[in-house]
Design a protein around this motif. Structure first.
Motif, mmCIF file in Angstrom:
data_model
loop_
_atom_site.group_PDB
_atom_site.id
_atom_site.type_symbol
_atom_site.label_atom_id
_atom_site.label_comp_id
_atom_site.label_asym_id
_atom_site.label_seq_id
_atom_site.Cartn_x
_atom_site.Cartn_y
_atom_site.Cartn_z
ATOM 1 N N GLN A 1 0.831 -1.201 0.000
ATOM 2 C CA GLN A 1 0.000 0.000 0.000
ATOM 3 C C GLN A 1 0.870 1.256 0.000
ATOM 4 O O GLN A 1 0.575 2.229 -0.713
ATOM 5 N N ALA B 1 -12.953 0.866 -2.704
ATOM 6 C CA ALA B 1 -13.072 1.543 -1.405
ATOM 7 C C ALA B 1 -13.631 2.948 -1.613
ATOM 8 O O ALA B 1 -13.331 3.619 -2.598
ATOM 9 N N ILE C 1 -4.360 -7.294 -2.701
ATOM 10 C CA ILE C 1 -5.145 -6.460 -1.786
ATOM 11 C C ILE C 1 -6.477 -7.119 -1.461
ATOM 12 O O ILE C 1 -6.923 -7.133 -0.307
ATOM 13 N N LEU C 2 -7.135 -7.694 -2.476
ATOM 14 C CA LEU C 2 -8.406 -8.388 -2.229
ATOM 15 C C LEU C 2 -8.224 -9.554 -1.283
ATOM 16 O O LEU C 2 -9.044 -9.780 -0.376
ATOM 17 N N ALA D 1 -5.834 -9.967 0.933
ATOM 18 C CA ALA D 1 -5.531 -9.436 2.257
ATOM 19 C C ALA D 1 -6.787 -8.927 2.962
ATOM 20 O O ALA D 1 -6.878 -8.958 4.194
ATOM 21 N N ALA D 2 -7.771 -8.478 2.161
ATOM 22 C CA ALA D 2 -9.033 -7.987 2.732
ATOM 23 C C ALA D 2 -9.979 -9.128 3.094
ATOM 24 O O ALA D 2 -11.093 -8.872 3.569
ATOM 25 N N CYS E 1 -11.189 -11.530 0.918
ATOM 26 C CA CYS E 1 -12.065 -11.971 -0.173
ATOM 27 C C CYS E 1 -11.719 -13.399 -0.572
ATOM 28 O O CYS E 1 -10.540 -13.780 -0.595
#
Length: 375
Positions: free
Chosen positions: A179, A256, A322-323, A325-326, A328
């Motif tokens: 990030q 986001a 990122i997905l 890590a979120a 998903c």
């Protein structure tokens, strides 16, 4: 059916003397009633060819041997014109491969003169010349597809480019940006292109999808990017509104709300009010050309951010990370990234998903009534 005619003719030998020789001509008519003739020096060869022709005509497998005498470059030109099934970019790459690798080697040869051994030798030549395995494979696949069409057209009985050993192509491990790295890259970009980095890293859009994005595709209320078309650049010309890469490429991508607010600021500052207005354009207007953008904007900004090795596609890899890590799941990741299948997502990015093997052992023990005997 076929018949053999015995002929006596006069020919000159190498010393200039005239000699009388016998030739055997196999004559027959094809299904359309067109007469054909093939001449042989020996009676036995003529008899074998006669029997072969009769068998092929009776079984529907006969092929006019003269149809295979067309040169590959002439056949390839006609063949490419009929490839209406290809996307414009795919067709352009095929034309480049044929022009750069295939035709210089086989272009002047008749189709029937291209052998499997010659194709194998060509593969070796390309590797010795330090062509990459990927380029070598693409060249053979292009030739194979071209010759397969010749088989279907009755010009060849088999495809000499099949069963050819090819070098393995090892996929490079995806490069992911953190990030903070994404933020550094955004900061290094000119203001009008910062949102472009955001839709790549936090929306997972391919270059063509981002370059062809319109105002109507931005759903600020639901915080979605709707991918329905793509920009295509072929031979220095860009067209908008093209069908995406695959059926699954048409998708609704959640982003986001913090990213959406920045994207809405970009729309307010740089994009016209009409629904069809292109979201990302060149500094003087008009569509973005990838090579020009990379040279004038991307590479200088990436270098300034300390990320000289990253490309726009790196952002798409980062989006997947990122997905995951979120939290998903693989189906969501595959759908929002627009991959052609969940299997591809697992093959390419499987290492990002947690391994629940230990938990599975415990669940199996509970199901079977076993006990954990570990100390």
């Amino acid at each position: 059916m076929a018949n053999i005619q015995r002929r006596t003719i006069q020919v000159k030998d190498s010393s200039g003397r005239v000699r009388t020789v016998t030739r055997y001509r196999v004559r027959y008519r094809d299904w359309a009633g067109v007469e054909h003739g093939e001449t042989f020096k020996r009676a036995g060869d003529a008899e074998r060819r006669k029997a072969q022709v009769e068998t092929e005509l009776a079984g529907g497998t006969w092929r006019d041997p003269r149809r295979g005498e067309i040169r590959l470059d002439h056949w390839a030109s006609d063949w490419i014109e009929t490839r209406h099934d290809l996307r414009a970019t795919t067709r352009a790459r095929l034309e480049t491969t044929m022009r750069a690798q295939v035709l210089p080697k086989f272009g002047k040869l008749p189709l029937i003169k291209i052998s499997n051994a010659a194709v194998r030798g060509w593969v070796t030549e390309m590797l010795v010349a330090d062509l990459s395995p990927a380029t070598t494979r693409k060249a053979v696949f292009a030739l194979r597809s071209c010759l397969e069409a010749a088989v279907s057209d009755g010009r060849l009985t088999h495809n000499p480019a099949t069963k050819v050993p090819l070098p393995s192509e090892r996929a490079k491990a995806p490069r992911f940006l953190s990030q903070s790295e994404v933020e550094d890259l955004v900061e290094a970009m000119p203001a009008r292109y910062r949102a472009l980095v955001l839709v790549g890293a936090f929306g997972g859009l391919r270059w063509g999808e981002a370059a062809g994005l319109t105002r109507a595709s931005i759903d600020g209320r639901r915080s979605r990017i709707i991918v329905t078309s793509t920009a295509v650049e072929v031979h220095g010309k860009i067209t908008l509104g093209n069908e995406p890469k695959t059926r699954r490429s048409k998708r609704s991508v959640p982003v986001a709300r913090a990213v959406m607010r920045q994207l809405e600021d970009h729309l307010r500052l740089y994009v016209g009010p009409e629904p069809g207005a292109v979201v990302f354009t060149a500094s003087r207007g008009g569509p973005l050309y990838r090579a020009t953008f990379a040279r004038q904007v991307w590479r200088p900004a990436a270098k300034a951010a300390g990320l000289p090795d990253v490309t726009f596609h790196t952002l798409r890899h980062s989006f997947v990370a990122i997905l995951v890590a979120a939290g998903c799941n693989v189906r969501e990741v595959s759908e929002w990234a627009g991959h052609h299948s969940v299997a591809f997502t697992l093959t390419r990015y499987g290492g990002l998903f947690e391994d629940d093997t230990d938990a599975a052992v415990s669940r199996l023990d509970a199901l079977l009534g076993g006990e954990d005997t570990r100390p």
